[in-house]
Each structure stands twice: as structure tokens, then as C-alpha cells.
Design an enzyme around this catalytic site. Structure first.
Site, PDB file in Angstrom:
ATOM      1  N   VAL A  68       0.810  -1.216   0.000  1.00 57.21           N
ATOM      2  CA  VAL A  68       0.000   0.000   0.000  1.00 57.21           C
ATOM      3  C   VAL A  68       0.844   1.268   0.000  1.00 57.21           C
ATOM      4  O   VAL A  68       0.312   2.363  -0.197  1.00 57.21           O
ATOM      5  CB  VAL A  68      -0.981   0.022   1.189  1.00 57.21           C
ATOM      6  CG1 VAL A  68      -1.966  -1.133   1.091  1.00 57.21           C
ATOM      7  CG2 VAL A  68      -0.250   0.025   2.525  1.00 57.21           C
ATOM      8  N   TYR A 159       2.039   5.227  15.641  1.00 57.67           N
ATOM      9  CA  TYR A 159       0.892   4.407  15.216  1.00 57.67           C
ATOM     10  C   TYR A 159      -0.413   5.147  15.520  1.00 57.67           C
ATOM     11  O   TYR A 159      -1.302   5.253  14.675  1.00 57.67           O
ATOM     12  CB  TYR A 159       0.954   3.077  15.955  1.00 57.67           C
ATOM     13  CG  TYR A 159      -0.184   2.118  15.694  1.00 57.67           C
ATOM     14  CD1 TYR A 159      -0.149   1.246  14.613  1.00 57.67           C
ATOM     15  CD2 TYR A 159      -1.271   2.049  16.558  1.00 57.67           C
ATOM     16  CE1 TYR A 159      -1.183   0.342  14.387  1.00 57.67           C
ATOM     17  CE2 TYR A 159      -2.303   1.159  16.351  1.00 57.67           C
ATOM     18  CZ  TYR A 159      -2.253   0.305  15.264  1.00 57.67           C
ATOM     19  OH  TYR A 159      -3.283  -0.583  15.049  1.00 57.67           O
ATOM     20  N   LYS A 163      -3.348   6.605  12.989  1.00 56.96           N
ATOM     21  CA  LYS A 163      -4.736   6.152  13.104  1.00 56.96           C
ATOM     22  C   LYS A 163      -5.668   7.323  13.404  1.00 56.96           C
ATOM     23  O   LYS A 163      -6.827   7.335  12.962  1.00 56.96           O
ATOM     24  CB  LYS A 163      -4.851   5.089  14.193  1.00 56.96           C
ATOM     25  CG  LYS A 163      -4.192   3.760  13.840  1.00 56.96           C
ATOM     26  CD  LYS A 163      -4.867   3.067  12.670  1.00 56.96           C
ATOM     27  CE  LYS A 163      -4.362   1.638  12.490  1.00 56.96           C
ATOM     28  NZ  LYS A 163      -4.991   0.949  11.334  1.00 56.96           N
TER      29      LYS A 163
END
Length: 275
Positions: A68, A159, A163
Site C-alpha cells: 500500500v 501508530y 490512526k
């Protein structure tokens, strides 16, 4: 008279990050429910094994390489999926990994890597399938978020930031897709046992869990299974038209108060780190 045409009987689905963890569990759950699934990940040997398992159990599945972080890889993956299964009706964006570390100790490049995978990668996938969905006035895009986007967790700053960006992107997408017939949803897992973090040593894991407990984020030792999140994703995907599950947060239930202590202990060395 129904407000919307029903969902079609055949709904080809893309699942990224399908080589393990939540992605693999989601691909399996969707195939069991009759979705033709296209599995994407960098570890193609893992994908091949899962495709064999799904087909052996009567499901329809194909697999293609997918990174991705690479625009051409995403473009090729979507084209191969459409050629093999037909127009994409469902996207489940699961690809990602977690590299832990305190924000003042990890490099900016490591921080950026998390953003590239969890936010930019999700955007690449979505924008590759959404124009056709909008043209058909039908489709679902489901993103795997994290409870760290809602309540930050020490050692997971990069992270969590990625998110949190995903949350903003999905909320904006929901506004922009209103009236198109296309639904966008985000599912936030709480602590989940997956392969994420398996590369960590006990010396790294210990301080992390201690800091989580200090901030009230490790109240008990029970964790979700990948299949729990897959079940939630399948529920969102199968929700009849006319209803949009905008956001879902899934947390592990605490152990019973009288459960034996040995049942409450998490064996990190056997089961992996929580996502």
C-alpha cells in the site's frame, strides 16, 4: 417501497493486509459468508496458503501482491481484482504494522513510515475503488482503525497519530459521500492478539505494559482475537442498505472476578503483542 435497492448477491471484496492477523481473519469470515475475496499483502506465500484454505472450504478467493506504500502496486492490485472477480463492492483496509517507541526516541523516518502505511496507504486503496462505487451509487469501504486513535497509548505515538489521521479522513469521507449510496465506516479494535509486536523482546514489552497500566490502559489481561474484529467487520459489511454503521469500537471483556489467576495471565511469548 424500499428506499434503496438491496445489496447484490455477489459482492467482490478486497482485503488488504490479508496475510495474517485481522486481515486474514476478515478475509476468512467474508468468504464464509459468500463474498468473493481478493487478498492483498506483501507476503504472497502466506496469501497462497490462505487462498487454498478458503477454496478448500468452498469459498471463492484470489490473491495478488500488494504494497500500500507503492502507488503502482495498488493500481495493479485493483485492476487484477476486477479482472478476476468483477467490480469491487467492498473494501476492507487492514494493512499495517506497529513499530513501538517513545516519540522522542524514534526517528522521524520511523514516524513517517507509520503514516505512509496506516493513513496514506488506506487513502490509496480507497481512492482506487471509490470513483467506480460512486458511479454505481453503491459500495462499502471499511477501515480498520484503533482505540489508540481515541485514547493515546504510550510507546505507540506514531501508530496512534497515523490512526487518528485515519479517523479524520474517514469522517470527512463520510460527509463527502453522503447521498452517493456509498458507505464509509471505521472499526476500532481494542487490544488484540496478532503478529504485531512479535519481533519485540521481553525487555521492550515490559516497560510498555507498565506504562499502559500507569495510564489506565491495561486494566485486565484479556485481549481480543482477530476473529472478534473480523466478526465486527462482517456485521458492518452485511448491514442492509438504508443503515450506515459509521463507527464501531470493539474492546475485550474483562475476565470474571473469580476466574483462576492462571487463566488471566497473558503469555506474550506464545500469543504476540496486542494491536
Amino acid at each position: 417501497m424500499a428506499r434503496f435497492d438491496p445489496l447484490p448477491a455477489r459482492r467482490p471484496a478486497i482485503v488488504s493486509g490479508a496475510s495474517s492477523g485481522i486481515g486474514a481473519a476478515t478475509a476468512t469470515a467474508l468468504a464464509e459468508r459468500g463474498f468473493p475475496v481478493a487478498l492483498g499483502a506483501r507476503r504472497t506465500e502466506k496469501l497462497a496458503e490462505l487462498v487454498d484454505t478458503i477454496r478448500a472450504e468452498g469459498g471463492e478467493a484470489v490473491a495478488f501482491p500488494l504494497d500500500v506504500t507503492d502507488a503502482d502496486s495498488v493500481k495493479n492490485f485493483v485492476a487484477q481484482t476486477i479482472e478476476a472477480l468483477g467490480e469491487v463492492e467492498l473494501l476492507v483496509s487492514c494493512a499495517g504494522d506497529m513499530v513501538p517507541g517513545k516519540l522522542h526516541e524514534i526517528s522521524t523516518e520511523a514516524f513517517l513510515d507509520q503514516v505512509r502505511v496506516h493513513l496514506v496507504g488506506a487513502n490509496r486503496l480507497a481512492t482506487a475503488v471509490l470513483p467506480d462505487m460512486v458511479a454505481r451509487q453503491r459500495g462499502d469501504v471499511i477501515f480498520i482503525g484503533s482505540d489508540t486513535a481515541l485514547v493515546p497509548r504510550p510507546h505507540m505515538g506514531a501508530y496512534g497519530a497515523a490512526k487518528a489521521g485515519l479517523v479524520s479522513m474517514v469522517k470527512t469521507m463520510q460527509m463527502e459521500l453522503e447521498g452517493t449510496g456509498v458507505r464509509a465506516s471505521i472499526v476500532h479494535p481494542g487490544p488484540t492478539l496478532t503478529e504485531m509486536g512479535w519481533q519485540l523482546s521481553a525487555e521492550q514489552v515490559g516497560p510498555m505494559l507498565e506504562d499502559w497500566a500507569k495510564w489506565g490502559q491495561a486494566r485486565h489481561s484479556y485481549f481480543l482475537r482477530a476473529s472478534d474484529i473480523a466478526r465486527a467487520v462482517a456485521f458492518v459489511a452485511e448491514t442492509p442498505r438504508g443503515t450506515n454503521i459509521v463507527t464501531m469500537e470493539v474492546q475485550p471483556e474483562a475476565p470474571l472476578g473469580d476466574a483462576p489467576k492462571e487463566r488471566q495471565e497473558l503469555r506474550l511469548g506464545e500469543e504476540g503483542m496486542p494491536a
